[in-house]
Design a protein around this motif. Structure first.
Motif, PDB file in Angstrom:
ATOM      1  N   PHE A 155     -49.825  52.404  78.565  1.00 23.66           N
ATOM      2  CA  PHE A 155     -49.181  51.184  78.381  1.00 23.66           C
ATOM      3  C   PHE A 155     -47.792  51.179  79.314  1.00 23.66           C
ATOM      4  CE2 PHE A 155     -51.605  52.101  74.484  1.00 23.66           C
ATOM      5  CZ  PHE A 155     -51.914  50.937  74.109  1.00 23.66           C
ATOM      6  N   ARG A 156     -47.495  50.021  79.872  1.00  9.68           N
ATOM      7  CA  ARG A 156     -46.373  49.974  80.288  1.00  9.68           C
ATOM      8  C   ARG A 156     -45.154  49.689  79.239  1.00  9.68           C
ATOM      9  NH1 ARG A 156     -43.937  44.758  80.783  1.00  9.68           N
ATOM     10  NH2 ARG A 156     -45.589  43.007  79.958  1.00  9.68           N
ATOM     11  N   VAL A 157     -44.193  50.027  79.630  1.00 11.22           N
ATOM     12  CA  VAL A 157     -43.041  49.858  78.663  1.00 11.22           C
ATOM     13  C   VAL A 157     -41.943  48.900  79.406  1.00 11.22           C
ATOM     14  CG1 VAL A 157     -41.116  51.110  77.666  1.00 11.22           C
ATOM     15  CG2 VAL A 157     -43.027  52.545  78.319  1.00 11.22           C
ATOM     16  N   PRO A 158     -41.741  47.623  78.436  1.00 17.12           N
ATOM     17  CA  PRO A 158     -40.926  46.676  78.855  1.00 17.12           C
ATOM     18  C   PRO A 158     -39.321  47.279  79.084  1.00 17.12           C
ATOM     19  CG  PRO A 158     -42.233  45.947  76.788  1.00 17.12           C
ATOM     20  CD  PRO A 158     -42.710  47.441  77.256  1.00 17.12           C
ATOM     21  N   ARG A 159     -38.846  46.821  80.013  1.00 15.36           N
ATOM     22  CA  ARG A 159     -37.595  47.327  80.442  1.00 15.36           C
ATOM     23  C   ARG A 159     -36.237  47.177  79.316  1.00 15.36           C
ATOM     24  NH1 ARG A 159     -36.099  46.347  87.051  1.00 15.36           N
ATOM     25  NH2 ARG A 159     -37.927  47.757  87.827  1.00 15.36           N
ATOM     26  N   GLN A 160     -36.515  46.111  78.858  1.00 17.46           N
ATOM     27  CA  GLN A 160     -35.458  45.895  77.783  1.00 17.46           C
ATOM     28  C   GLN A 160     -35.205  46.742  76.536  1.00 17.46           C
ATOM     29  OE1 GLN A 160     -38.085  43.971  78.289  1.00 17.46           O
ATOM     30  NE2 GLN A 160     -38.999  42.841  76.413  1.00 17.46           N
ATOM     31  N   LEU A 161     -36.536  47.777  76.448  1.00 12.80           N
ATOM     32  CA  LEU A 161     -36.632  48.709  75.478  1.00 12.80           C
ATOM     33  C   LEU A 161     -36.020  49.923  75.973  1.00 12.80           C
ATOM     34  CD1 LEU A 161     -40.254  48.335  74.087  1.00 12.80           C
ATOM     35  CD2 LEU A 161     -38.508  46.947  73.292  1.00 12.80           C
TER      36      LEU A 161
END
Length: 547
Positions: free
Chosen positions: A414-420
């Motif tokens: 899974f990629r991780v959204p940057r806002q997280l």
């Protein structure tokens, strides 16, 4: 100038032994012209009679009413009756229904009216058992030979027009009426309908004339009001990650099932909406306004009379956002692999699992907000013991709540959204919705546009998560923590000099735990709360203020 002697009068006979024997005929009218087309109904020990009468002083037929409250021995208006109509034109073919419940004794009359200004089917009612009558209303233009029935749900009227049988109902006892419905559709001529209502529906009989053969027969038609049973065993099959969502359910046994309706809502929405219908027992949903969230489904059965069943069981389906899943191949374990001792293989037996029923939690520190990050899992399960599911979330953002474990070892990424991880910190939680084997966790650090790389600069911690509130506190402090697995937990509180002021130790189930620490007798100052389980410990500081 002599009056014309009438050919017809209304007579009454009754039986007190279920029709085996009958009384002598009792004459109820004494008109000089015709009295005919009678109809009778009974409620609240009152007999209600209507008929059409062309009395001596009249040039046309009118509708008359009479009632008896002593089983027919005496009638309120003698042999003359109470006149319900007074129009220019013929009023004939009346029908009456009387319906009672503990709070309502009413009489309802319909008839065919050929008045010159507004012919059709007319209706009039009394809400006090025939004592007083409200003004008449027209139910339908140019109708003939009406009939009326009632039950606890309301009133039902049928009539003929242009060779068809029409139907109309009222659920508020004649105050308002629903739109008329034509219930027959044939090239033959249908006429003289009658209607009866019971728990199964509305039963209509009528004469149908075969125009070609010039003969008539009696026909029967039912307006079904019985709802089908609710569809059973709604489920999603095969067990796969949507989209699409493929729904299945058991076939209803009623012979008159017409179709099934499918309803859906998104988690957080208040109401379900119909998204489609099918004549089959399966439905495929491909249209989702949002991905990465839960959807709820139920189905209903609809019969040929458009009666809709109660809802089936409701199922919840996770629809992932495919943009969150990435293909990073199947890399060899590297120095950046997060290794958890004992989580690389099956247990002692081939049927055992190493992660069961708990939640694995990690906190990644010192992440670079300008970098792209992805993580993955080495997952597998044996083919003979399939059906395990994981729920994956990052910093409270659900990446997949329905991740099916494959039957051969695979890396699922899974990629991780940057806002997280804008703050440089990322929390990762892996929960077993059903028992699952988690072999290894991989974590890649990527520069945008470049390949996987890592400086190994981020820190990792796992285990307990603990929160205190309010901070600073007065009176009481709420201590909240979440256990990944069932464990022996110790909660200890120390003052700033290291003296123990509170201790509790007990075995607790996995999940969120919470209790309140009463500080009313605690001196003002700084205190340290330490929560420990079998594998880890976490400490939090709180300032106690004067109350």
């Amino acid at each position: 100038d002599q009056p014309v002697i009438g050919n017809y009068e209304i007579y009454r006979k009754y039986s007190t032994d279920s029709g085996s024997n009958w009384s002598d005929a009792q004459r109820l009218t004494d008109a000089i012209r015709n009295s005919w087309h009678p109809a009778v109904s009974v409620n609240a020990n009152t007999i209600h009679l209507v008929w059409a009468d062309n009395q001596i002083a009249e040039s046309n037929y009118e509708i008359y009413y009479n009632r008896s409250t002593d089983h027919g021995a005496n009638w309120q208006w003698g042999t003359s009756g109470y006149r319900l109509t007074r129009v220019a034109g013929e009023s004939e073919f009346p029908d009456v229904v009387a319906y009672s419940d503990p709070n309502y004794n009413a009489v309802h009359v319909v008839w065919q009216d050929d008045r010159t200004d507004s012919p059709g089917v007319w209706y009039r009612r009394s809400t006090n058992n025939g004592v007083d009558w409200q003004d008449p209303i027209r139910l339908f233009a140019n109708g003939h030979h009406p009939a009326i029935a009632a039950d606890e749900r309301g009133l039902y009227v049928v009539w003929e027009k242009d060779g068809y049988i029409n139907y109309r109902e009222s659920t508020d006892w004649g105050t308002t009426w629903q739109a008329p419905v034509r219930v027959t559709n044939t090239t033959d001529a249908d006429s003289f309908p009658d209607i009866f209502a019971d728990d199964l529906g509305r039963h209509i009989v009528f004469a149908r004339t075969d125009v070609g053969a010039n003969r008539a027969k009696i026909w029967y038609k039912q307006r079904d009001i019985v709802k089908p049973s609710a569809p059973q065993n709604l489920h999603k099959e095969p067990f796969m990650v949507p989209p699409p969502v493929v729904l299945y359910w058991n076939k209803n046994t009623e012979p008159d099932i017409d179709k099934y309706r499918v309803y859906r809502k998104r988690e957080g929405q208040l109401n379900f909406n119909q998204i489609g219908s099918t004549t089959d027992t399966t439905f495929t949903d491909n249209n989702f306004p949002r991905l990465g969230c839960w959807y709820y489904y139920y189905v209903t059965a609809v019969d040929l009379a458009n009666n809709e069943s109660n809802p089936s069981n409701i199922i919840r389906v996770w629809v992932p956002d495919p943009t969150m899943s990435v293909d990073l191949g199947n890399p060899e374990p590297s120095v950046y692999t997060i290794e958890r001792a004992g989580y690389y293989q099956w247990g002692i037996s081939s049927d055992s699992t190493v992660d069961y029923g708990g939640t694995l939690r990690y906190c990644f520190n010192d992440l670079v907000p300008e970098y792209d990050y992805a993580f993955g899992f080495m997952l597998f399960e044996p083919a003979f013991d399939s059906g395990r599911v994981l729920s994956i979330s990052a910093s409270g953002y659900s990446l997949d709540d329905n991740l099916v474990v494959p039957e051969s070892a695979q890396v699922i990424c899974f990629r991780v959204p940057r806002q997280l991880y804008a703050s440089g910190v990322l929390d990762l939680a892996i929960s077993g919705v059903r028992e699952a084997v988690l072999s290894q966790i991989f974590f890649w650090e990527n520069i945008s546009g470049g390949g996987p790389q890592s400086k190994g600069s981020f820190g990792i911690e796992g285990g307990l998560k603990c929160r205190l509130y309010p901070i600073p506190a007065q009176g009481k402090v709420s201590i909240c923590y979440e256990l990944p697995v069932k464990a022996l937990v110790s909660v200890e509180i120390y003052d700033c000099l290291g003296r123990l002021v509170y201790r509790n130790k007990e075995r607790q189930e996995c999940g969120l735990q919470q209790f309140e620490w009463d500080t009313k007798d605690i001196p003002v100052g700084v205190y340290y709360v330490i929560v420990k389980d079998d594998n880890s410990a976490v400490a939090r500081k709180v300032l106690i203020l004067r109350r």
